[in-house]
Design an enzyme around this catalytic site. Structure first.
Site, PDB file in Angstrom:
ATOM      1  N   HIS A   1       4.200  81.883  54.763  1.00  0.00           N
ATOM      2  CA  HIS A   1       4.374  81.924  56.219  1.00  0.00           C
ATOM      3  C   HIS A   1       4.581  83.347  56.685  1.00  0.00           C
ATOM      4  O   HIS A   1       5.217  84.150  56.017  1.00  0.00           O
ATOM      5  CB  HIS A   1       5.553  81.044  56.658  1.00  0.00           C
ATOM      6  CG  HIS A   1       6.804  81.253  55.873  1.00  0.00           C
ATOM      7  ND1 HIS A   1       6.992  80.708  54.620  1.00  0.00           N
ATOM      8  CD2 HIS A   1       7.928  81.956  56.144  1.00  0.00           C
ATOM      9  CE1 HIS A   1       8.171  81.061  54.168  1.00  0.00           C
ATOM     10  NE2 HIS A   1       8.760  81.829  55.065  1.00  0.00           N
ATOM     11  N   MET A   2       4.041  83.612  57.861  1.00  0.00           N
ATOM     12  CA  MET A   2       4.204  84.915  58.503  1.00  0.00           C
ATOM     13  C   MET A   2       5.254  84.754  59.605  1.00  0.00           C
ATOM     14  O   MET A   2       5.133  83.883  60.463  1.00  0.00           O
ATOM     15  CB  MET A   2       2.863  85.345  59.096  1.00  0.00           C
ATOM     16  CG  MET A   2       2.912  86.626  59.891  1.00  0.00           C
ATOM     17  SD  MET A   2       1.279  86.950  60.639  1.00  0.00           S
ATOM     18  CE  MET A   2       0.441  87.766  59.292  1.00  0.00           C
TER      19      MET A   2
ATOM     20  N   ASN B   1       7.591  87.131  53.326  1.00  0.00           N
ATOM     21  CA  ASN B   1       8.448  87.294  52.159  1.00  0.00           C
ATOM     22  C   ASN B   1       7.799  86.646  50.945  1.00  0.00           C
ATOM     23  O   ASN B   1       7.136  85.611  51.062  1.00  0.00           O
ATOM     24  CB  ASN B   1       9.815  86.635  52.416  1.00  0.00           C
ATOM     25  CG  ASN B   1      10.589  87.347  53.517  1.00  0.00           C
ATOM     26  OD1 ASN B   1      10.582  88.569  53.590  1.00  0.00           O
ATOM     27  ND2 ASN B   1      11.252  86.591  54.370  1.00  0.00           N
TER      28      ASN B   1
ATOM     29  N   ARG C   1       8.318  77.527  66.308  1.00  0.00           N
ATOM     30  CA  ARG C   1       9.512  78.385  66.418  1.00  0.00           C
ATOM     31  C   ARG C   1      10.427  78.160  65.229  1.00  0.00           C
ATOM     32  O   ARG C   1      10.650  77.020  64.797  1.00  0.00           O
ATOM     33  CB  ARG C   1      10.242  78.098  67.736  1.00  0.00           C
ATOM     34  CG  ARG C   1       9.388  78.491  68.923  1.00  0.00           C
ATOM     35  CD  ARG C   1      10.140  78.620  70.222  1.00  0.00           C
ATOM     36  NE  ARG C   1       9.167  78.764  71.297  1.00  0.00           N
ATOM     37  CZ  ARG C   1       8.592  79.909  71.664  1.00  0.00           C
ATOM     38  NH1 ARG C   1       8.921  81.039  71.059  1.00  0.00           N
ATOM     39  NH2 ARG C   1       7.702  79.943  72.635  1.00  0.00           N
TER      40      ARG C   1
HETATM   41  P1  AMP Z   1      11.576  82.654  54.236  1.00  0.00           P
HETATM   42  O1  AMP Z   1      12.959  83.115  53.893  1.00  0.00           O
HETATM   43  O2  AMP Z   1      10.622  83.789  54.477  1.00  0.00           O
HETATM   44  O3  AMP Z   1      11.049  81.662  53.232  1.00  0.00           O
HETATM   45  O4  AMP Z   1      11.703  81.938  55.636  1.00  0.00           O
HETATM   46  C1  AMP Z   1      11.844  80.560  55.797  1.00  0.00           C
HETATM   47  C2  AMP Z   1      12.109  80.346  57.265  1.00  0.00           C
HETATM   48  O5  AMP Z   1      11.882  78.994  57.573  1.00  0.00           O
HETATM   49  C3  AMP Z   1      13.547  80.666  57.690  1.00  0.00           C
HETATM   50  O6  AMP Z   1      13.515  81.672  58.699  1.00  0.00           O
HETATM   51  C4  AMP Z   1      14.062  79.329  58.202  1.00  0.00           C
HETATM   52  O7  AMP Z   1      14.949  79.457  59.295  1.00  0.00           O
HETATM   53  C5  AMP Z   1      12.774  78.621  58.581  1.00  0.00           C
HETATM   54  N1  AMP Z   1      12.843  77.160  58.569  1.00  0.00           N
HETATM   55  C6  AMP Z   1      13.275  76.359  57.561  1.00  0.00           C
HETATM   56  N2  AMP Z   1      13.167  75.057  57.922  1.00  0.00           N
HETATM   57  C7  AMP Z   1      12.633  75.049  59.161  1.00  0.00           C
HETATM   58  C8  AMP Z   1      12.279  74.012  60.079  1.00  0.00           C
HETATM   59  N3  AMP Z   1      12.444  72.716  59.770  1.00  0.00           N
HETATM   60  N4  AMP Z   1      11.754  74.359  61.287  1.00  0.00           N
HETATM   61  C9  AMP Z   1      11.585  75.652  61.606  1.00  0.00           C
HETATM   62  N5  AMP Z   1      11.894  76.682  60.786  1.00  0.00           N
HETATM   63  C10 AMP Z   1      12.425  76.382  59.587  1.00  0.00           C
END
Ligand code: AMP
Length: 116
Positions: free
Chosen positions: A101-102, A88, A30
């Site tokens: 990541h998806m 992204n 999550r």
């Molecule tokens: P992006 O902007 O597509 O690189 O998305 C990165 C995502 O990772 C964001 O939605 C963050 O909230 C999420 N994220 C960053 N650190 C963590 C973590 N430790 N656990 C869960 N989600 C995370």
């Protein structure tokens, strides 16, 4: 060798995360800052920094991202109403973590695809 991010530590369970699925290819957990009622990240276990770095060798693993998304959408009860999958890439895509990541987002209407 690509640089590790916090996601590698999540895969190895070195830092806490709400992991909802893991197998030999992918891990799903999550999002820490959910943007919808359901917000799960599905990631390959080995580091692919961005979509730009994807190769033919990754095709099986990338397919697993989709089958995992479909499975989790069923489990979360959001499959029928629908959901959105987002990957992204780099600056214009708004990528913050450089481990591909998806995003699986759903559980409520998500509005227009792009907020402009
Ligand atoms: P992006 O902007 O597509 O690189 O998305 C990165 C995502 O990772 C964001 O939605 C963050 O909230 C999420 N994220 C960053 N650190 C963590 C973590 N430790 N656990 C869960 N989600 C995370």
């Amino acid at each position: 060798m690509a640089e590790e991010t916090i996601f590698s530590k999540i895969i190895r369970k070195e830092i806490p995360a709400n992991i909802v699925y893991q197998d030999e290819f992918v891990t799903a957990f999550r999002d820490i800052a959910p943007q919808a009622k359901t917000h799960i990240l599905i990631i390959p276990n080995h580091i692919i920094p961005t979509v730009n770095d994807v190769t033919e060798q990754d095709e099986r693993i990338l397919g697993r991202l989709f089958t995992t998304a479909a499975k989790l959408a069923q489990e979360e009860g959001i499959a029928e109403d629908g959901y959105r999958l987002i990957i992204n890439c780099n600056k214009h895509g708004g990528q913050e973590v450089f481990h591909l990541h998806m995003h699986l987002l759903g559980g409520e209407p998500l509005g227009k695809m792009l907020a402009k």
